[in-house]
Design a protein around this motif. Structure first.
Motif, PDB file in Angstrom:
ATOM      1  N   PRO A  12       0.844  -1.197   0.000  1.00 38.43           N
ATOM      2  CA  PRO A  12       0.000   0.000   0.000  1.00 38.43           C
ATOM      3  C   PRO A  12       0.879   1.246   0.000  1.00 38.43           C
ATOM      4  O   PRO A  12       1.909   1.276   0.667  1.00 38.43           O
ATOM      5  CB  PRO A  12      -0.789  -0.093   1.311  1.00 38.43           C
ATOM      6  N   ALA A  13       0.488   2.246  -0.776  1.00 41.45           N
ATOM      7  CA  ALA A  13       1.300   3.458  -0.864  1.00 41.45           C
ATOM      8  C   ALA A  13       0.406   4.679  -0.979  1.00 41.45           C
ATOM      9  O   ALA A  13      -0.583   4.671  -1.712  1.00 41.45           O
ATOM     10  CB  ALA A  13       2.227   3.370  -2.073  1.00 41.45           C
ATOM     11  N   TRP A  14       0.792   5.725  -0.284  1.00 39.29           N
ATOM     12  CA  TRP A  14       0.080   7.002  -0.355  1.00 39.29           C
ATOM     13  C   TRP A  14       1.109   8.115  -0.392  1.00 39.29           C
ATOM     14  O   TRP A  14       1.849   8.313   0.565  1.00 39.29           O
ATOM     15  CB  TRP A  14      -0.859   7.159   0.843  1.00 39.29           C
ATOM     16  N   ASN A  15       1.161   8.818  -1.509  1.00 38.40           N
ATOM     17  CA  ASN A  15       2.117   9.908  -1.707  1.00 38.40           C
ATOM     18  C   ASN A  15       3.558   9.466  -1.419  1.00 38.40           C
ATOM     19  O   ASN A  15       4.278  10.079  -0.644  1.00 38.40           O
ATOM     20  CB  ASN A  15       1.757  11.122  -0.857  1.00 38.40           C
ATOM     21  N   GLU A  16       3.970   8.394  -2.083  1.00 42.00           N
ATOM     22  CA  GLU A  16       5.291   7.804  -1.852  1.00 42.00           C
ATOM     23  C   GLU A  16       6.204   7.895  -3.068  1.00 42.00           C
ATOM     24  O   GLU A  16       7.115   7.077  -3.220  1.00 42.00           O
ATOM     25  CB  GLU A  16       5.145   6.338  -1.434  1.00 42.00           C
ATOM     26  N   GLU A  17       5.988   8.885  -3.927  1.00 50.11           N
ATOM     27  CA  GLU A  17       6.815   8.958  -5.139  1.00 50.11           C
ATOM     28  C   GLU A  17       8.301   9.093  -4.832  1.00 50.11           C
ATOM     29  O   GLU A  17       9.130   8.619  -5.595  1.00 50.11           O
ATOM     30  CB  GLU A  17       6.352  10.086  -6.052  1.00 50.11           C
ATOM     31  N   ASP A  18       8.655   9.714  -3.725  1.00 51.82           N
ATOM     32  CA  ASP A  18      10.077   9.890  -3.399  1.00 51.82           C
ATOM     33  C   ASP A  18      10.717   8.627  -2.827  1.00 51.82           C
ATOM     34  O   ASP A  18      11.848   8.292  -3.171  1.00 51.82           O
ATOM     35  CB  ASP A  18      10.261  11.048  -2.409  1.00 51.82           C
ATOM     36  N   GLY A  19      10.020   7.920  -1.963  1.00 54.34           N
ATOM     37  CA  GLY A  19      10.589   6.751  -1.299  1.00 54.34           C
ATOM     38  C   GLY A  19      10.384   5.442  -2.029  1.00 54.34           C
ATOM     39  O   GLY A  19      11.121   4.477  -1.820  1.00 54.34           O
ATOM     40  N   LEU A  20       9.385   5.393  -2.894  1.00 51.61           N
ATOM     41  CA  LEU A  20       9.019   4.141  -3.551  1.00 51.61           C
ATOM     42  C   LEU A  20      10.122   3.531  -4.424  1.00 51.61           C
ATOM     43  O   LEU A  20      10.333   2.318  -4.364  1.00 51.61           O
ATOM     44  CB  LEU A  20       7.745   4.366  -4.364  1.00 51.61           C
ATOM     45  N   PRO A  21      10.847   4.312  -5.221  1.00 50.33           N
ATOM     46  CA  PRO A  21      11.869   3.689  -6.062  1.00 50.33           C
ATOM     47  C   PRO A  21      12.902   2.878  -5.280  1.00 50.33           C
ATOM     48  O   PRO A  21      13.258   1.769  -5.683  1.00 50.33           O
ATOM     49  CB  PRO A  21      12.529   4.875  -6.778  1.00 50.33           C
ATOM     50  N   SER A  22      13.364   3.390  -4.156  1.00 47.80           N
ATOM     51  CA  SER A  22      14.377   2.643  -3.393  1.00 47.80           C
ATOM     52  C   SER A  22      13.787   1.384  -2.766  1.00 47.80           C
ATOM     53  O   SER A  22      14.457   0.351  -2.698  1.00 47.80           O
ATOM     54  CB  SER A  22      15.021   3.529  -2.330  1.00 47.80           C
ATOM     55  N   VAL A  23      12.542   1.438  -2.335  1.00 49.81           N
ATOM     56  CA  VAL A  23      11.887   0.252  -1.764  1.00 49.81           C
ATOM     57  C   VAL A  23      11.737  -0.827  -2.828  1.00 49.81           C
ATOM     58  O   VAL A  23      12.084  -1.991  -2.609  1.00 49.81           O
ATOM     59  CB  VAL A  23      10.516   0.617  -1.160  1.00 49.81           C
ATOM     60  N   LEU A  24      11.238  -0.448  -3.995  1.00 54.13           N
ATOM     61  CA  LEU A  24      11.055  -1.426  -5.070  1.00 54.13           C
ATOM     62  C   LEU A  24      12.391  -1.972  -5.569  1.00 54.13           C
ATOM     63  O   LEU A  24      12.507  -3.162  -5.866  1.00 54.13           O
ATOM     64  CB  LEU A  24      10.261  -0.800  -6.213  1.00 54.13           C
ATOM     65  N   ARG A  25      13.397  -1.114  -5.642  1.00 58.19           N
ATOM     66  CA  ARG A  25      14.735  -1.569  -6.049  1.00 58.19           C
ATOM     67  C   ARG A  25      15.275  -2.598  -5.060  1.00 58.19           C
ATOM     68  O   ARG A  25      15.847  -3.621  -5.435  1.00 58.19           O
ATOM     69  CB  ARG A  25      15.676  -0.366  -6.163  1.00 58.19           C
ATOM     70  N   GLU A  26      15.075  -2.357  -3.781  1.00 61.21           N
ATOM     71  CA  GLU A  26      15.532  -3.299  -2.744  1.00 61.21           C
ATOM     72  C   GLU A  26      14.820  -4.645  -2.880  1.00 61.21           C
ATOM     73  O   GLU A  26      15.448  -5.703  -2.775  1.00 61.21           O
ATOM     74  CB  GLU A  26      15.284  -2.699  -1.355  1.00 61.21           C
ATOM     75  N   PHE A  27      13.506  -4.617  -3.109  1.00 59.34           N
ATOM     76  CA  PHE A  27      12.773  -5.873  -3.340  1.00 59.34           C
ATOM     77  C   PHE A  27      13.355  -6.614  -4.532  1.00 59.34           C
ATOM     78  O   PHE A  27      13.582  -7.823  -4.480  1.00 59.34           O
ATOM     79  CB  PHE A  27      11.285  -5.617  -3.591  1.00 59.34           C
ATOM     80  N   GLN A  28      13.603  -5.895  -5.640  1.00 58.77           N
ATOM     81  CA  GLN A  28      14.117  -6.530  -6.846  1.00 58.77           C
ATOM     82  C   GLN A  28      15.509  -7.118  -6.637  1.00 58.77           C
ATOM     83  O   GLN A  28      15.836  -8.170  -7.182  1.00 58.77           O
ATOM     84  CB  GLN A  28      14.128  -5.535  -8.003  1.00 58.77           C
ATOM     85  N   GLN A  29      16.331  -6.454  -5.825  1.00 62.73           N
ATOM     86  CA  GLN A  29      17.683  -6.947  -5.581  1.00 62.73           C
ATOM     87  C   GLN A  29      17.685  -8.136  -4.625  1.00 62.73           C
ATOM     88  O   GLN A  29      18.409  -9.109  -4.838  1.00 62.73           O
ATOM     89  CB  GLN A  29      18.555  -5.832  -5.012  1.00 62.73           C
ATOM     90  N   GLN A  30      16.908  -8.050  -3.572  1.00 59.44           N
ATOM     91  CA  GLN A  30      16.917  -9.092  -2.541  1.00 59.44           C
ATOM     92  C   GLN A  30      15.995 -10.259  -2.863  1.00 59.44           C
ATOM     93  O   GLN A  30      16.259 -11.380  -2.432  1.00 59.44           O
ATOM     94  CB  GLN A  30      16.525  -8.491  -1.186  1.00 59.44           C
ATOM     95  N   LEU A  31      14.908  -9.993  -3.568  1.00 61.42           N
ATOM     96  CA  LEU A  31      13.904 -11.019  -3.862  1.00 61.42           C
ATOM     97  C   LEU A  31      13.530 -10.950  -5.346  1.00 61.42           C
ATOM     98  O   LEU A  31      12.409 -10.592  -5.701  1.00 61.42           O
ATOM     99  CB  LEU A  31      12.657 -10.799  -2.995  1.00 61.42           C
TER     100      LEU A  31
END
Length: 76
Positions: A12-31
């Protein structure tokens, strides 16, 4: 480690344009074997576009009050 089953992370995300890229990148790298579904809960920023650009599937958005519908959408 993945035994061949598909895994989906619902985020779930609400107004997360700034933080979302790093979170998704971490998921892609780790999982790398998981898919992510970002449920944009009526953000006023470009959260859905950021999710799409990062390779995540943006889920349905809702014009409801912030954080109200994202958990329910994930349970549907």
């Amino acid at each position: 480690m993945n035994d061949g089953r598909r895994v989906l992370i619902i985020l779930p995300a609400w107004n997360e344009e700034d933080g979302l890229p790093s979170v998704l990148r971490e998921f892609q790298q780790q999982l790398p074997y998981v898919d992510t579904l970002v449920v944009d809960d009526g953000s006023a920023d470009s959260t859905a576009e950021v999710a799409r650009a990062a390779g995540s599937s943006p889920g349905p958005s809702s014009p409801t009050p912030p954080r109200a519908s994202a958990p329910a959408t994930g349970r549907s």
